[in-house]
Design an enzyme around this catalytic site. Structure first.
Site, PDB file in Angstrom:
ATOM      1  N   ARG A  35      11.424  -3.045  10.742  1.00  0.00           N
ATOM      2  CA  ARG A  35      10.364  -2.436  11.468  1.00  0.00           C
ATOM      3  C   ARG A  35      10.304  -3.800  13.121  1.00  0.00           C
ATOM      4  O   ARG A  35       9.900  -4.928  12.395  1.00  0.00           O
ATOM      5  CB  ARG A  35       9.242  -2.151  11.090  1.00  0.00           C
ATOM      6  CG  ARG A  35       9.446  -0.985  10.203  1.00  0.00           C
ATOM      7  CD  ARG A  35       8.101  -0.800   9.675  1.00  0.00           C
ATOM      8  NE  ARG A  35       6.752  -1.595  10.659  1.00  0.00           N
ATOM      9  CZ  ARG A  35       5.325  -0.889   9.419  1.00  0.00           C
ATOM     10  NH1 ARG A  35       5.709  -0.709   8.166  1.00  0.00           N
ATOM     11  NH2 ARG A  35       4.413  -1.747   9.915  1.00  0.00           N
TER      12      ARG A  35
ATOM     13  N   ARG B 199      -9.129   1.731   9.536  1.00  0.00           N
ATOM     14  CA  ARG B 199      -8.535   0.066   9.917  1.00  0.00           C
ATOM     15  C   ARG B 199      -9.954  -0.194  10.460  1.00  0.00           C
ATOM     16  O   ARG B 199      -9.217  -2.063  10.174  1.00  0.00           O
ATOM     17  CB  ARG B 199      -7.692  -0.040  10.528  1.00  0.00           C
ATOM     18  CG  ARG B 199      -6.305  -0.818  10.477  1.00  0.00           C
ATOM     19  CD  ARG B 199      -4.635  -0.658  10.094  1.00  0.00           C
ATOM     20  NE  ARG B 199      -3.651  -1.235  10.360  1.00  0.00           N
ATOM     21  CZ  ARG B 199      -2.478  -0.524   9.512  1.00  0.00           C
ATOM     22  NH1 ARG B 199      -2.537   0.004   9.220  1.00  0.00           N
ATOM     23  NH2 ARG B 199      -1.365  -1.762   9.808  1.00  0.00           N
TER      24      ARG B 199
ATOM     25  N   LYS C 194       0.627  -1.381   0.056  1.00  0.00           N
ATOM     26  CA  LYS C 194      -0.114   0.043  -0.012  1.00  0.00           C
ATOM     27  C   LYS C 194       1.118   0.834  -0.290  1.00  0.00           C
ATOM     28  O   LYS C 194       0.822   2.302  -0.795  1.00  0.00           O
ATOM     29  CB  LYS C 194      -0.907   0.694   1.669  1.00  0.00           C
ATOM     30  CG  LYS C 194      -1.128  -0.961   1.421  1.00  0.00           C
ATOM     31  CD  LYS C 194      -2.615  -1.054   2.526  1.00  0.00           C
ATOM     32  CE  LYS C 194      -2.187  -1.186   3.527  1.00  0.00           C
ATOM     33  NZ  LYS C 194      -1.418  -1.809   4.106  1.00  0.00           N
TER      34      LYS C 194
ATOM     35  N   ARG D  67      11.146  -6.636   4.309  1.00  0.00           N
ATOM     36  CA  ARG D  67      11.314  -4.573   4.469  1.00  0.00           C
ATOM     37  C   ARG D  67      12.220  -4.588   5.009  1.00  0.00           C
ATOM     38  O   ARG D  67      12.737  -4.318   6.255  1.00  0.00           O
ATOM     39  CB  ARG D  67       9.362  -4.997   4.511  1.00  0.00           C
ATOM     40  CG  ARG D  67       8.700  -3.620   4.434  1.00  0.00           C
ATOM     41  CD  ARG D  67       7.479  -4.030   4.308  1.00  0.00           C
ATOM     42  NE  ARG D  67       7.145  -4.115   5.667  1.00  0.00           N
ATOM     43  CZ  ARG D  67       5.853  -3.753   5.539  1.00  0.00           C
ATOM     44  NH1 ARG D  67       4.909  -3.136   4.784  1.00  0.00           N
ATOM     45  NH2 ARG D  67       4.898  -3.703   6.934  1.00  0.00           N
TER      46      ARG D  67
ATOM     47  N   ARG E 167      -0.796  -9.897  13.382  1.00  0.00           N
ATOM     48  CA  ARG E 167      -1.080  -8.670  12.044  1.00  0.00           C
ATOM     49  C   ARG E 167      -2.140  -8.855  11.141  1.00  0.00           C
ATOM     50  O   ARG E 167      -2.846  -8.703  11.223  1.00  0.00           O
ATOM     51  CB  ARG E 167       0.160  -7.722  11.954  1.00  0.00           C
ATOM     52  CG  ARG E 167       1.133  -7.345  13.067  1.00  0.00           C
ATOM     53  CD  ARG E 167       1.389  -6.142  12.334  1.00  0.00           C
ATOM     54  NE  ARG E 167       1.490  -4.853  11.419  1.00  0.00           N
ATOM     55  CZ  ARG E 167       2.563  -5.190  10.651  1.00  0.00           C
ATOM     56  NH1 ARG E 167       3.964  -5.508  10.703  1.00  0.00           N
ATOM     57  NH2 ARG E 167       2.471  -3.439   9.804  1.00  0.00           N
TER      58      ARG E 167
HETATM   59  P1  AMP Z   1       1.373  -0.129   8.854  1.00  0.00           P
HETATM   60  O1  AMP Z   1       2.776   0.812   9.093  1.00  0.00           O
HETATM   61  O2  AMP Z   1       0.409   1.019   8.041  1.00  0.00           O
HETATM   62  O3  AMP Z   1       1.610  -1.334   8.740  1.00  0.00           O
HETATM   63  O4  AMP Z   1       1.114   0.605  10.435  1.00  0.00           O
HETATM   64  C1  AMP Z   1       1.384   0.108  11.319  1.00  0.00           C
HETATM   65  C2  AMP Z   1       1.024   0.221  13.039  1.00  0.00           C
HETATM   66  O5  AMP Z   1       0.549   1.271  13.626  1.00  0.00           O
HETATM   67  C3  AMP Z   1      -0.217  -0.709  12.931  1.00  0.00           C
HETATM   68  O6  AMP Z   1       0.217  -2.809  13.339  1.00  0.00           O
HETATM   69  C4  AMP Z   1      -1.375  -0.451  14.453  1.00  0.00           C
HETATM   70  O7  AMP Z   1      -0.257  -0.761  15.564  1.00  0.00           O
HETATM   71  C5  AMP Z   1      -0.529   1.413  14.203  1.00  0.00           C
HETATM   72  N1  AMP Z   1      -2.214   2.272  13.004  1.00  0.00           N
HETATM   73  C6  AMP Z   1      -1.728   2.014  11.963  1.00  0.00           C
HETATM   74  N2  AMP Z   1      -2.779   3.000  11.806  1.00  0.00           N
HETATM   75  C7  AMP Z   1      -3.288   2.586  11.909  1.00  0.00           C
HETATM   76  C8  AMP Z   1      -5.256   2.365  12.027  1.00  0.00           C
HETATM   77  N3  AMP Z   1      -5.437   2.853  10.800  1.00  0.00           N
HETATM   78  N4  AMP Z   1      -5.833   1.984  13.217  1.00  0.00           N
HETATM   79  C9  AMP Z   1      -5.393   1.501  14.488  1.00  0.00           C
HETATM   80  N5  AMP Z   1      -3.987   0.781  14.190  1.00  0.00           N
HETATM   81  C10 AMP Z   1      -2.869   1.284  13.680  1.00  0.00           C
END
Ligand code: AMP
Length: 210
Positions: free
Chosen positions: A156, A88, A13, A123, A167
């Protein structure tokens, strides 16, 4: 253009959002990047979010809704934006609707869990500017160094295999129902993940009629 990027963690994404952002001249907004900056800076939101993120859990909806509302009020969002990693949950999507935000397209990148698990291993992200790389599919010119800002590339914490599994479970339980939510509104555009970034980008542009 107001666009949402849906898809499992690691589906690409962020990569596709960055390509579209450049092409359309609108910002790509990643709640994950905003939260990672907050964690690094040690802000109250960062302190709260860290434990959820490290465990591969979702940060509470109220926190996310606040972050998004503040970000969308910035002047660079006036012409449109791409949301990467938000909404989300159904609650987040409903809150955006209640705030009067109307989306043109919701792009859903379809990819199997097996492929995600393989992919997350390689990654990397820049801890300074947030740019993303992959050791095989999208390497930086110098290993471990960001092409854009010279920052150090890192894995990460939440890309470790156990956390990735969790996840993915969270994605299927909490986020995948959004596909039906937006399909009902007639704006869901599913695309199949392709073997390269360029090939995926091509199907993404086709799906958006760009
Ligand atoms: P991402 O980089 O989008 O994979 O987000 C990393 C982490 O941030 C996720 O595993 C969640 O813990 C948190 N996070 C990011 N965006 C959201 C969201 N829209 N709602 C809830 N948690 C989020």
């Amino acid at each position: 253009m107001k666009l949402i990027m849906l898809g499992a963690p690691g589906a690409g994404k962020g990569t596709q959002a960055a390509i579209l952002s450049e092409r359309l001249g609108i910002p790509a907004i990643s709640t994950g990047n905003i939260l990672r900056s907050a964690v690094k800076e040690g802000t109250p939101v960062g302190l709260l979010a860290k434990s959820y993120m490290d465990a591969g859990k979702l940060v509470p909806d109220e926190v996310i809704i606040d972050i998004v509302a503040q970000r969308l009020a910035q002047p660079d969002c006036a012409k449109g934006y791409i949301l990467d990693g938000v909404p989300r949950t159904i609650a987040q999507a409903e809150s955006l609707e209640k705030a009067g935000v109307q989306f043109d397209n919701v792009l859903s990148i379809e990819i199997s869990d097996e492929e995600i698990e393989e992919r997350m291993e390689g990654r990397r992200f820049c801890h300074k500017c947030g740019a993303t790389y992959h050791v095989q599919n999208a390497p930086s010119q110098m290993p471990g160094v960001c092409d854009k800002c010279g920052g150090q590339l890192e894995q990460r914490d939440d890309d470790k295999p156990e956390t990735v599994k969790h996840r993915l479970e969270v994605y299927h339980a909490e986020t995948e129902p959004l596909k039906e939510f937006y399909a009902q509104r007639g704006i869901l555009r599913p695309v199949q993940n392709q073997p390269s970034i360029e090939a995926t980008s091509k199907v993404v542009l086709e799906a958006l009629k760009l």
